[in-house]
Design an enzyme around this catalytic site. Structure first.
Site, PDB file in Angstrom:
ATOM      1  N   HIS B 138      -3.071 -11.114  -9.009  1.00 42.79           N
ATOM      2  CA  HIS B 138      -2.854 -11.259  -7.563  1.00 42.79           C
ATOM      3  C   HIS B 138      -3.439 -12.532  -6.950  1.00 42.79           C
ATOM      4  CE1 HIS B 138      -2.172  -6.966  -8.255  1.00 42.79           C
ATOM      5  NE2 HIS B 138      -1.656  -6.837  -7.061  1.00 42.79           N
ATOM      6  N   GLY B 189       2.439 -11.700 -10.152  1.00 45.68           N
ATOM      7  CA  GLY B 189       2.894 -10.331 -10.388  1.00 45.68           C
ATOM      8  C   GLY B 189       3.273  -9.616  -9.105  1.00 45.68           C
ATOM      9  N   HIS B 190       2.563  -9.905  -8.035  1.00 43.64           N
ATOM     10  CA  HIS B 190       2.855  -9.284  -6.739  1.00 43.64           C
ATOM     11  C   HIS B 190       3.356 -10.370  -5.786  1.00 43.64           C
ATOM     12  CE1 HIS B 190       2.860  -6.867  -3.226  1.00 43.64           C
ATOM     13  NE2 HIS B 190       2.061  -5.913  -3.691  1.00 43.64           N
ATOM     14  N   HIS B 267       7.883  -1.525  -8.471  1.00 44.08           N
ATOM     15  CA  HIS B 267       6.948  -1.388  -7.349  1.00 44.08           C
ATOM     16  C   HIS B 267       7.633  -1.737  -6.024  1.00 44.08           C
ATOM     17  CE1 HIS B 267       3.358  -2.523  -4.945  1.00 44.08           C
ATOM     18  NE2 HIS B 267       2.687  -1.733  -5.756  1.00 44.08           N
ATOM     19  N   GLU B 319       4.113   3.206  -8.200  1.00 49.37           N
ATOM     20  CA  GLU B 319       4.437   3.096  -6.761  1.00 49.37           C
ATOM     21  C   GLU B 319       5.854   2.566  -6.609  1.00 49.37           C
ATOM     22  OE1 GLU B 319       0.001   2.300  -5.158  1.00 49.37           O
ATOM     23  OE2 GLU B 319       1.020   0.464  -5.737  1.00 49.37           O
ATOM     24  N   GLU B 335       5.247   4.630   0.336  1.00 47.74           N
ATOM     25  CA  GLU B 335       4.039   3.945   0.801  1.00 47.74           C
ATOM     26  C   GLU B 335       4.265   3.292   2.160  1.00 47.74           C
ATOM     27  OE1 GLU B 335       2.482   1.206  -2.112  1.00 47.74           O
ATOM     28  OE2 GLU B 335       1.115   0.295  -0.648  1.00 47.74           O
ATOM     29  N   CYS B 337       3.009   0.593   3.323  1.00 48.18           N
ATOM     30  CA  CYS B 337       3.237  -0.848   3.148  1.00 48.18           C
ATOM     31  C   CYS B 337       4.677  -1.154   2.747  1.00 48.18           C
ATOM     32  CB  CYS B 337       2.324  -1.412   2.060  1.00 48.18           C
ATOM     33  SG  CYS B 337       0.615  -1.581   2.578  1.00 48.18           S
ATOM     34  N   CYS B 415      -4.660  -1.475   1.307  1.00 45.53           N
ATOM     35  CA  CYS B 415      -3.592  -2.380   1.738  1.00 45.53           C
ATOM     36  C   CYS B 415      -2.915  -1.897   3.014  1.00 45.53           C
ATOM     37  CB  CYS B 415      -2.558  -2.540   0.629  1.00 45.53           C
ATOM     38  SG  CYS B 415      -1.934  -0.993  -0.030  1.00 45.53           S
ATOM     39  N   CYS B 416      -2.774  -0.569   3.184  1.00 43.26           N
ATOM     40  CA  CYS B 416      -1.925  -0.080   4.270  1.00 43.26           C
ATOM     41  C   CYS B 416      -2.520  -0.224   5.671  1.00 43.26           C
ATOM     42  CB  CYS B 416      -1.520   1.371   4.006  1.00 43.26           C
ATOM     43  SG  CYS B 416      -0.556   1.580   2.490  1.00 43.26           S
TER      44      CYS B 416
END
Lengths: 655, 655
Positions: B138, B189-190, B267, B319, B335, B337, B415-416
């Protein structure tokens, strides 16, 4: 001690099964399953994970060089196979098979330590670890399976070697465990030793095995907790990564003393193996509190935590029970072994008191989950027996990782295949029991049985059209006229039986009905004929409204068989089929389908999808139905025509 | 380059929200959420896992001693908080808040390396590991969030420090990554850096940031695979235990080049963040193949893989998305997010071409999953937003381990909560857009907006009774008479709008309807009034028959709000409620309920359970129904009255 059940055992050798449905299964076990599993145990099945179970024994016996391979309980696969061999040999001599078994037994005997200890994992991998990790390492579980094999094999062949090994092992355990000072106050993470010791007690008459079985049950769940103590003694070393076995006491039913447990918790197989041992001990000792615990947990299982297929275990995590009425069809664990264990438990409860519910559940598990666990070729097996399968979804959604849409050839953890083999090979011992002056018929399976009652030798010949039709005929053949009671089970699927004796239909009185059996008390003469007719209709089954999964749905049952829809007969999207429960169902026997099956057709509807295209949600649209026919096959026969959708519980049209 | 969207941006500073429903949310974010999250970032919330995110920056800046703590992406929580602060300051000055933010920014600037690199995890834990594990660690994701914060904060305050830090960081990344020899041909990756670089490109006008964003998108999924190459370079070292991030390429949408992806895989948050960046790049470059990929994946998501609540991600494992029409209510991941990311994506697609479907989905996600993700006190949050909850079952069955029946105070992976804060604080930028000669109204939220069109300064004042009633009034206030088009979205929940201009009801022609907007093209005079009436009725929603979960069920929607049943209003066993869809529903506003909610009552039945007792299955029993009333509340307001059952999809009585 008050012995509640000793008179009731009917040994396998007393029964010969001759049945259109079951005889082929027994032949399959003899001709295919047991030889196939022998190949598997010797790592000769291509394309599957090797077992190395025989090789482990050879290495431990000093006959080969190498390292232990497999699960910590790998030994038990050999024992279960030997137990099945023992049952087959009890049914029919087989010189070649007996020779193979004798060779294995020689190896096992050589792998046994001087002091009786026997476990290839600990011998080869952790020679100093003996009895240090009961919570996780299945030492007593493996010992139990060896004992069961020994009792079966010696009973069939009269040979003592394996029984001697078993007694020496049991004595070694007795030296190590017990209430006496210096002995370990512990018990195995996976129950099995308890019921095995009870078999050994019955086979040898030695009280110490009964005492030891009772000790293990009495210790379970006591505080301070044995698993915590041994965990601390190991400085927190664990065999498996997860701490569940050591820390989550309910996983292995060690969260409470067994007599205080009110609900079936944790690993389903362990629960029913434990209960089988508890029932065995209670039967012999007359321990009412132990028996009451058996009844409480039986009731919890069958009235709140069991699938209609006789499967148990609602969750893959921990292969476990979850909570009352939580019976999801698609994520079910429903392990084959758990239903086999439920049959063991039912059989023991029947021995204590013949109540038809025990036999009903035994039959339900047997005709649905257990034989569904094996393909009709005898070479493919289900570990998990879901009630709903969507192969495409199951492959993509990891909630269904444990679910397979087709039977597998073998498993790394291969508990289920040999368990099916040993159950089917010993099926003869589940059909009848004798208690006081009454001969009970629990299962309607064509067979001959010999027993003694009222000081007479009696033979009973049963002809049965089950599972497809409810016509059963008995020939009663006492050596000479004998007064005794023949008790015939009234199955829950046919409450209004018709009975004739020597051609005379009889009125069944309330007095004759007791605990779900019709009691025919008379002086039986050689050649008396009893006809039992159990009207077999298609039954539209509902689930208790507290079950979330089955609300608004119906399933079909005919006789003992639960039915299902398969994609092969009905096309995909089985969730779009809606049954009309008032419709006339039609049942017929299809010779050509998977060796011959009774099928059922029911008027139904299919939800149409025109007007939807790529829309995901729409307001105020009418559900459009088109007439269809839902074609059902027995659940046990599913997944024999490739991967496809399957459903037991089908949406129902409201009235 | 063909710029598809540049003219359409309306900045946050141009919009003032004055809305009965939303103004309290924005105040909540300002007065409670942002201060609360500041406390959380500083580890001052008792009884929750510490964040240490600020402390990590202090240590990296040399201001404190200690070790890095938290997830590898812990930095991003600070950035998202700063971004939310930026938006709040754009709405309204706040000296105290700005001072706090400036202090944090000073610390962040000190934590930046000479060469621009900035990441507290790698600085403190793996100083030699920079850019060695893009698949898992990340780094670029964190950089992206810092850039987003910088753009928001500098735009609000005019201060350069954080923007300078962001540019220096982006330049450092540009030095390390790119098509030139010696640079890394990799990507995170994200996804996040792509959309962030596009914000930086818009803020600075520097082409290199656009090129770099495009480079990351173009590289993704190329063979030989970058994740395999870097994995080999690390000799197989991994950051997380699971190999998923390195090995399962679809988890991070790297299984195929982005232009070849046909379905939303892996994801869910990553998918929509990626698509937001793709839409941004396509908008500026006119890259038709990239835009087509956006359209394809948008279509796959909203027509096959989205919950009715605008939630996405059907599975906790990864997720992730699973497959078309797999939308389980109870095991949903959904989720918060991910729905926020879906709104980002929708906003960008709207900028490229205003089609009402994009705004419909934006509204659906916003009014249901996003605000449902936060409690009405602003201090409790859902990470997972299921459509069905059974607290007792969820606690016992591990398939629901990710599901919480009540909102939590903070999360280890937090994160949310800051994502909700930054979205609500910037809500003003989602309501309008301007393109060529047309001003679009996408969301009906009371507000004032200023923009230029047809060389005129124009002010538009919107009064809205949404979400409870569909009455909207616009005052059009051009500086002087101006000819332009006012395009009003026709929401999918109200297809027959009524419109009056200066009190005159108009007939809406087919010509005026385009892409789901009513286009009012005229010479607007200062003080012109437009009334828009969107009849708001209770809509009985059905799911596509291919969705297994929703078959035989119905859900309620009124305006943008999806409704649900809660145990608090209807008692337990919600699965036993059956709606009569032909019945007259009644909707009324309940002032006293959770701050004021529109509720709906629908004639219903409850399945009775008499005659069942301890039976689990019964044959041929009638389903007995008793009349009942089903009382619905808006989904977003669920779980504010303690843990209880909740259901969005309710069984329906067949006609």
């Amino acid at each position: 001690m008050r012995n509640l059940s000793d008179s009731t055992a009917i040994s396998l050798k007393q029964v010969i099964i001759q049945d259109d449905f079951w005889s082929p299964y027994i032949s399959l076990v003899r001709d295919v399953v047991v030889p196939y599993q022998w190949e598997a145990l010797n790592d000769r099945i291509e394309g599957t994970e090797p077992s190395r179970a025989i090789r482990n024994f050879k290495i431990a016996a000093g006959l080969e060089q190498g390292e232990f391979y497999g699960m910590v309980f790998q030994d038990s696969d050999v024992s279960k196979w030997l137990e099945a061999v023992g049952y087959l040999l009890a049914l029919q001599p087989d010189r070649e098979l007996e020779n193979i078994a004798d060779e294995v037994i020689e190896i096992i005997a050589k792998a046994q330590h001087e002091d009786g200890y026997l476990n290839t994992y600990f011998t080869l991998k952790e020679p100093d670890g003996r009895w240090t990790n009961l919570a996780e390492c299945h030492e007593l579980y493996c010992a139990g399976h060896l004992i069961e094999a020994a009792v079966a094999y010696s009973s069939a062949t009269g040979k003592r070697l394996l029984l001697d090994v078993a007694c020496k092992l049991a004595d070694c355990i007795d030296e190590a465990f017990g209430p006496e000072e210096g002995k370990i106050k512990g018990y195995d993470g996976h129950q099995e030793i308890e019921l095995a010791l009870m078999k050994l007690y019955r086979a040898t008459g030695q009280d110490k095995y009964l005492r030891l079985a009772k000790f293990f049950l009495d210790e379970r769940g006591k505080l301070p907790h044995f698993y915590d103590e041994e965990y601390d003694r190991r400085d927190g070393a664990t065999h498996f990564k997860s701490l569940r076995m050591s820390k989550d006491k309910s996983y292995s039913q060690a969260h409470l003393p067994v007599r205080l447990q009110q609900t079936a918790e944790g690993h389903a197989v362990r629960v029913v193996y434990m209960l089988s041992g508890m029932a065995d001990v209670a039967a012999v000792t007359g321990d009412e509190s132990l028996l009451q615990a058996c009844r409480t947990l039986w009731h919890n299982i069958v009235s709140k935590r069991m699938y209609i297929t006789g499967a148990i275990g609602s969750m893959a995590h921990g292969e476990s029970f979850t909570l009352d009425y939580d019976l999801p069809s698609d994520t079910a664990y429903a392990e084959t072994c758990a239903s086999i264990g439920l049959i063991f438990f039912a059989q023991r409860m029947l021995r204590i008191r013949p109540i038809s519910e025990y036999a009903d559940i035994m039959e339900r598990a047997l005709y649905n989950t257990v034989i569904g666990g094996m393909s009709r070729d005898g070479k493919h097996f289900f570990y998990v027996n879901p009630l709903e399968v969507w192969p495409e979804g199951n492959a993509k959604n990891k909630n269904f990782e444990h679910v397979k849409a087709e039977r597998q050839r073998w498993f790394g953890c291969a508990c289920c295949p040999p368990n099916i083999a040993r159950l089917i090979a010993s099926l003869g011992s589940y059909i009848y029991s004798v208690k006081e002056n009454t001969a009970y018929v629990h299962l309607y399976i064509g067979s001959q049985v010999q027993f003694e009652l009222a000081d007479r030798k009696i033979q009973l010949v049963q002809h049965s059209e089950l599972p497809w039709e409810g016509n059963i005929r008995f020939e009663v053949l006492p050596q000479q006229a004998a007064r005794f009671t023949l008790a015939l089970r009234i199955p829950e699927w046919s409450k209004v039986p018709e009975i004739s004796v020597n051609g005379q239909w009889i009125e069944i009185s309330d007095e004759q009905r007791k605990d779900g059996y019709v009691h025919l008390d008379r002086e039986w003469l050689p050649g008396d004929i009893v006809h039992l007719v159990l009207p077999m209709t298609t039954r539209f089954m509902k689930g208790n409204p507290l079950i979330r999964e089955t609300i608004g749905k119906v399933s079909l049952q005919r006789g003992p068989m639960v039915y299902c829809l398969e994609e092969a007969d009905n096309g995909p999207h089985l969730h779009r089929m809606i049954i009309e429960p008032d419709g006339q169902s039609q049942s017929s026997f299809d010779d050509s389908l998977l060796g011959g099956l009774q099928t059922i057709s029911v008027p139904a509807y299919r939800i149409r999808d025109e007007g939807w295209k790529d829309k995901l949600y729409q307001a105020n649209v009418d559900v459009r139905l088109e007439p269809a026919t839902a074609r059902f096959i027995p659940y046990f026969a599913w997944a024999n025509r490739g991967a496809g959708e399957m459903r037991v519980w089908i949406s129902e049209k409201w009235h």
